[in-house]
Design an enzyme around this catalytic site. Structure first.
Site, PDB file in Angstrom:
ATOM      1  N   ASP A  11       0.808  -1.230   0.000  1.00 55.64           N
ATOM      2  CA  ASP A  11       0.000   0.000   0.000  1.00 55.64           C
ATOM      3  C   ASP A  11       0.838   1.275   0.000  1.00 55.64           C
ATOM      4  OD1 ASP A  11      -2.187  -1.706   0.157  1.00 55.64           O
ATOM      5  OD2 ASP A  11      -2.150  -1.694   2.345  1.00 55.64           O
ATOM      6  N   GLU A  12       1.979   1.245  -0.655  1.00 54.45           N
ATOM      7  CA  GLU A  12       2.854   2.426  -0.683  1.00 54.45           C
ATOM      8  C   GLU A  12       2.499   3.382  -1.820  1.00 54.45           C
ATOM      9  OE1 GLU A  12       3.962  -0.698  -1.029  1.00 54.45           O
ATOM     10  OE2 GLU A  12       5.319  -1.214   0.612  1.00 54.45           O
ATOM     11  N   LYS A  14       2.217   2.342  -5.040  1.00 51.60           N
ATOM     12  CA  LYS A  14       2.991   1.906  -6.203  1.00 51.60           C
ATOM     13  C   LYS A  14       2.219   2.116  -7.507  1.00 51.60           C
ATOM     14  CE  LYS A  14       3.049  -2.186  -4.362  1.00 51.60           C
ATOM     15  NZ  LYS A  14       2.541  -1.945  -2.997  1.00 51.60           N
ATOM     16  N   ASN A  36      -4.558 -10.196  -4.299  1.00 54.73           N
ATOM     17  CA  ASN A  36      -4.336  -9.619  -2.961  1.00 54.73           C
ATOM     18  C   ASN A  36      -3.883  -8.161  -3.097  1.00 54.73           C
ATOM     19  OD1 ASN A  36      -1.963 -10.570  -4.107  1.00 54.73           O
ATOM     20  ND2 ASN A  36      -1.051 -11.271  -2.194  1.00 54.73           N
ATOM     21  N   ALA A  37      -3.349  -7.819  -4.242  1.00 51.45           N
ATOM     22  CA  ALA A  37      -2.916  -6.447  -4.503  1.00 51.45           C
ATOM     23  C   ALA A  37      -4.122  -5.574  -4.804  1.00 51.45           C
ATOM     24  CB  ALA A  37      -1.963  -6.416  -5.696  1.00 51.45           C
ATOM     25  N   GLY A  38      -4.028  -4.314  -4.428  1.00 50.76           N
ATOM     26  CA  GLY A  38      -5.078  -3.368  -4.772  1.00 50.76           C
ATOM     27  C   GLY A  38      -4.422  -2.082  -5.199  1.00 50.76           C
ATOM     28  N   HIS A  39      -4.332  -1.847  -6.506  1.00 52.54           N
ATOM     29  CA  HIS A  39      -3.636  -0.664  -7.000  1.00 52.54           C
ATOM     30  C   HIS A  39      -4.645   0.354  -7.524  1.00 52.54           C
ATOM     31  CE1 HIS A  39       0.271  -3.227  -7.442  1.00 52.54           C
ATOM     32  NE2 HIS A  39      -0.195  -3.143  -6.216  1.00 52.54           N
ATOM     33  N   GLN A 227       2.457  -5.834  -3.344  1.00 53.47           N
ATOM     34  CA  GLN A 227       2.815  -5.952  -1.922  1.00 53.47           C
ATOM     35  C   GLN A 227       4.068  -5.117  -1.624  1.00 53.47           C
ATOM     36  OE1 GLN A 227       2.002  -9.364  -3.514  1.00 53.47           O
ATOM     37  NE2 GLN A 227       0.003  -8.498  -3.111  1.00 53.47           N
TER      38      GLN A 227
HETATM   39  P1  IMO Z   1      -0.598  -4.069  -2.519  1.00 49.06           P
HETATM   40  O1  IMO Z   1      -0.073  -4.549  -3.826  1.00 49.06           O
HETATM   41  C1  IMO Z   1      -1.056  -4.572   1.765  1.00 49.06           C
HETATM   42  C2  IMO Z   1      -0.926  -8.675   3.381  1.00 49.06           C
HETATM   43  C3  IMO Z   1      -2.205  -9.177   4.010  1.00 49.06           C
HETATM   44  C4  IMO Z   1      -1.658 -10.163   5.033  1.00 49.06           C
HETATM   45  C5  IMO Z   1      -0.462 -10.773   4.307  1.00 49.06           C
HETATM   46  C6  IMO Z   1      -0.745 -12.096   3.642  1.00 49.06           C
HETATM   47  O2  IMO Z   1      -1.910  -3.379  -2.576  1.00 49.06           O
HETATM   48  O3  IMO Z   1       0.440  -3.257  -1.796  1.00 49.06           O
HETATM   49  P2  IMO Z   1      -2.110 -12.790   1.452  1.00 49.06           P
HETATM   50  O4  IMO Z   1      -3.556 -12.567   1.101  1.00 49.06           O
HETATM   51  O5  IMO Z   1      -1.157 -12.180   0.495  1.00 49.06           O
HETATM   52  O6  IMO Z   1      -1.802 -14.219   1.752  1.00 49.06           O
HETATM   53  O7  IMO Z   1      -1.943 -12.007   2.853  1.00 49.06           O
HETATM   54  O8  IMO Z   1      -0.082  -9.811   3.329  1.00 49.06           O
HETATM   55  N1  IMO Z   1      -1.065  -8.165   1.999  1.00 49.06           N
HETATM   56  C7  IMO Z   1      -1.069  -6.862   1.653  1.00 49.06           C
HETATM   57  N2  IMO Z   1      -1.043  -5.743   2.421  1.00 49.06           N
HETATM   58  N3  IMO Z   1      -1.072  -4.438   0.427  1.00 49.06           N
HETATM   59  C8  IMO Z   1      -1.047  -5.531  -0.356  1.00 49.06           C
HETATM   60  O9  IMO Z   1      -0.894  -5.435  -1.695  1.00 49.06           O
HETATM   61  C9  IMO Z   1      -1.109  -6.818   0.251  1.00 49.06           C
HETATM   62  N4  IMO Z   1      -1.160  -8.082  -0.205  1.00 49.06           N
HETATM   63  C10 IMO Z   1      -1.114  -8.886   0.868  1.00 49.06           C
HETATM   64  O10 IMO Z   1      -2.933  -8.143   4.614  1.00 49.06           O
HETATM   65  O11 IMO Z   1      -1.165  -9.465   6.153  1.00 49.06           O
HETATM   66 MG    MG Z   2      -3.165  -2.902  -0.989  1.00 52.93          MG
END
Ligand code: IMO
Ligand code: MG
Length: 405
Positions: A11-12, A14, A36-39, A227
């Site tokens: 969540d930086e 990116k 799992n990513a949210g951009h 991530q």
């Molecule tokens: P972006 O790309 C923030 C965290 C989850 C959890 C751990 C494992 O938006 O930066 P997972 O579902 O991957 O097995 O979860 O990783 N996590 C993230 N936190 N931004 C993300 O993606 C994340 N993807 C996974 O909250 O702690």
């Molecule tokens: Mg995210």
């Protein structure tokens, strides 16, 4: 090639940076992680939330690749494509997806939910429930994996029936109800898989060959990390991590590109820290200051809507991930959120059982016991949103940047 790598716990911002840089590149590549990513990318009055599709997609002249290291949930990826199509963006033209990429299947989603409810070392990992861990485990395990190419192969239905049966038994053992398992009946998954295959067929490609050709032809390539490096499966705050190599060291394996093609690594971090999910977070603020950062920064998950844990900038952690990822440049995001504080703190060391350390401990237990040693800096208490040049910054804001640098 140039990489954009998150240096904290995700969540930086990116996606914002990738969207900004994309017009200078011929290709944008997503190479690890999955939905799992949210951009979040804002273009004009429209906000796009992307999970699989590279953040270069809004630029018609940029080719976007999803390479072998990404795990794809076909249903959510198709939804994402439809959302873009509805707003006039035809992804068929500039998106290619690797036939080698593994698929997150409905059973992975169920398994993630069941396992995520359990605690590891006294705390839940708090995954995004997107089936990421179970899918990567099957990929490494090799017996029950399904890849994108399988969707358009003649053996598809047979393969799905075998895996669905094995998964049924596994999930019953994990405590799933018969009802929950309705959706993984072989006939149902086979039907879905046939639809997915038809919809995705035009985009399925050998991205490895495509990417190497592009690099050899002198094309400019931007690698978009998902991530953050502290969530890296091998180098992060294990076991509170994701299941892929999300630091800079993951680019080569995930994309299928040898190290010689990477010259520039842009590390992205926020001017403070956030973490979503479980795991140690030394500079976390559970007081009013933490809430103030959360509200000003709108720190709620893009994928899950969960409130993010917030805290001061952790220079010990970021120094570690910056070195590990080989950053050549640093991009400091969300400075404007810090415009409303009299004093700011930066963690420059940890106190671990009475000892002062400046490296990131490898054990989650040790990291949990670390007490941050802070340096206090002056706030600037004035807006920086409109600054476009260093001279526009208040001196205290510049001093804050310089200190991190
Ligand atoms: P972006 O790309 C923030 C965290 C989850 C959890 C751990 C494992 O938006 O930066 P997972 O579902 O991957 O097995 O979860 O990783 N996590 C993230 N936190 N931004 C993300 O993606 C994340 N993807 C996974 O909250 O702690
Ligand atoms: Mg995210």
């Amino acid at each position: 090639g140039t990489c954009v790598i998150g240096l904290q716990w995700g969540d930086e911002a990116k996606g914002k940076l990738v969207d900004l840089l994309a017009p200078r590149f011929d290709l944008v590549v997503r190479y690890q992680g999955g939905a799992n990513a949210g951009h979040t990318v804002v273009a004009g009055s429209e906000t796009y939330k992307l999970h699989h599709i590279p953040s270069g997609i809004l630029h018609a002249d940029v080719q976007n690749l999803i390479t072998p290291g990404v795990v794809i949930n076909p249903a959510t990826m198709i939804d994402e494509m439809k959302g873009l199509l509805a707003r006039g963006i035809d992804i068929k033209r500039n998106l290619r997806v690797s036939e080698r990429a593994h698929l997150v299947m409905p059973w992975h989603m169920i398994e993630d939910r069941l396992i995520n409810a359990q605690k590891v070392r006294g705390e839940s990992i708090g995954t995004t429930n997107r089936g990421i861990g179970p899918c990567y485990r099957d990929k490494v395990g090799r017996t029950h994996a399904i890849r994108l190419a399988d969707l358009i192969e003649p053996h598809r239905d047979e393969r799905i029936a075998t895996v669905a049966q094995a998964k049924r038994e596994l999930l019953l053992g994990l405590g799933a109800s018969e009802e929950e398992l309705e959706i993984i009946k072989p006939e149902m998954v086979q039907e879905l898989a046939a639809q997915w295959g038809e919809t995705l067929r035009p985009m399925i490609a050998d991205t490895t060959d495509y990417l190497l050709d592009a690099l050899e032809d002198g094309k400019q390539v931007l690698f978009e990390g998902a991530q953050g490096a502290l969530l890296d499966i091998d180098h992060g705050t294990y076991p509170f991590v994701t299941s892929s190599n999300s630091s800079g060291v993951g680019v080569c394996a995930g994309a299928g590109v040898p190290p010689r093609w990477i010259q520039t690594v842009i590390g992205v971090c926020k001017a403070y820290s956030t973490r979503v999910g479980g795991g140690p977070f030394p500079t976390e603020l559970t007081d009013d200051t933490g809430s103030k950062i959360r509200e000003l920064g709108r720190e709620y998950g893009t994928t899950t809507g969960r409130p993010r844990r917030c805290g001061w900038f952790d220079a010990v952690a970021v120094r570690y991930t910056a070195r590990l990822s080989g950053v050549t440049q640093l991009s400091l995001m969300m400075m404007d959120v810090l415009s409303h504080f009299d004093e700011l703190k930066i963690c420059i060391a940890y106190d671990l059982d009475g000892q002062r350390i400046t490296r990131l401990p490898s054990s989650a237990e040790d990291l949990r016991r670390c007490v941050p040693v802070y340096e206090t800096l002056q706030g600037w208490n004035s807006p920086v949103d409109d600054a476009t040049h260093v001279d526009d910054f208040p001196p205290a804001a510049l001093a804050y940047v310089k200190r991190i640098e």
